[in-house]
Design an enzyme around this catalytic site. Sequence first.
Site: not given
Ligand SMILES: [Zn+2]
Length: 435
Positions: A180, A182, A307-308, A363, A385
């Site tokens: 991802h 960003r 990820h973040s 979800y 994350e």
């Molecule tokens: Zn991500």
Amino acid sequence: MKFLVLVLFVTAIHAKHEIYSGWKSFFVKPVSHDQLSKLTTKIQEFDLDFISKAAVNREGIVLVKPRYQVDFLKFLREENISNRIHTENLKQRFDIDDQKIEARKLATRSLNGGRLPYDNYQTLDVIYEYLDKIAENYPETVTLVSSSKSFEGRPLKYLKISKDKFASNKPVIYIDAGIHAREWISPPTVTYAVHKLVENVTEPDLLDNFDWILFPVVNPDGYVYSFEKERMWRKTRSTDGSILSWICPGVDGNRNFNFEWNTVGVIDNKCFNNYPGSKPFSEPESRTVGEIIEKHLDRMVLFITMHSYGSMILYPWGNNGSLSHNAFSVHTVGIDMADAINKLSLPHFPNYVVGNAMLTVGYGSSGAAEDYAHYRGVPLTYTFELPGFENKDTDEYLDGFNLDPIYIHQVCVETWEAFVIGARRAGDLYGKKNL
Ligand SMILES: [Zn+2]
Ligand SMILES: *[C@@H]1O[C@H](CO)[C@@H](O)[C@H](O)[C@H]1NC(C)=O
Ligand SMILES: *[C@@H]1O[C@H](CO)[C@@H](O)[C@H](O)[C@H]1NC(C)=O
Ligand SMILES: *[C@@H]1O[C@H](CO)[C@@H](O)[C@H](O)[C@H]1NC(C)=O
């Protein structure tokens, strides 16, 4: 002259984030499953971008484009969903973030004696130069792989780190980041792992007992685009020949894996952030990850994708919230990794939460790397994350994807402890997998 330079500089920055003019972000806090699901059903209608996921009784953050703001607030009022402003003016916020990064850049322009600095975000060029240098300087242990290419033709560079070039039957640890675009804090945690495995070795057992695959920027096209054009870009940059894909390029790489593909947590429309692609593995970036998994499946014991943000360690199954056969081990290793981070963390960083990907974020999602790797047979698979937390000085704003560069080093150091514990636990539990 100085003044002119400053004016040009400021003007360039302003022009850069123009597309975010008028965008706002809001905190929203659903207090029931009913409110949460109503909110979820509006994602498509209002083109909402949840930069931090809401769950029942957990406040999330959502970006809203100017043309939907009035209707969105009306909807929240009608459904009595609690909300407050998060960022009044996104463009202005990004300008400030850029200034922070620019200010730090003057001090850290290039590789510092061949080492990658951790006091700022780095461009793809700098990260790639570092990977090249490491492979050059440590040829006995490090092999650079760059045989596949991104959609725009950039090499997809990753490192294989091993005492014997993967020749023996050691368990393999895989860690990637940057699928991802960003989520800028994710690549440095992986280059830092490279650093700790070869440049500053304090845990020699990790190379004695394991082979490593470290892939810091899975989606280089998106990463470059998020630096140069749209800070909030998430997807790849692919087009497929259709007119719509010229207007709305890119696929969510982490919804593109061949696992329950295009079933939940996706929007089958090219113009949305969670577009899963035209078919599983349509993207060369996710396909390359899939090929690495396949190639090393017999020995891969731990798969982590960085990820973040949100300070979470998530595990399968993310599509339906049910648990895998070895969920007890998956959970306890997750807890050990989170504990290792929490112990080192700064007082104002949130504590990590560990859990099933769907139940923890509220979800489901399909086509995610962590589920795919587990489904193929890797026993321990996680999505991290990384932190994005409140900066007390600017009350209205959470750093989110724009974690202040002063915290990059801290996040790398604490995350490394999780990799150390995770690898050792994986070795204990599954290291004899195929011996
Ligand atoms: Zn991500
Ligand atoms: C609206 O939400 C607030 C806070 O969650 C609650 O106190 C109030 O009773 C709700 N009102 C209605 C009409 O549901
Ligand atoms: C090596 O790492 C240790 C612990 O992670 C740290 O204390 C030390 O300062 C590092 N040394 C160098 C030369 O970077
Ligand atoms: C949830 O999905 C996983 C992976 O596809 C599957 O093995 C499991 O049976 C599913 N559980 C339920 C309750 O449908």
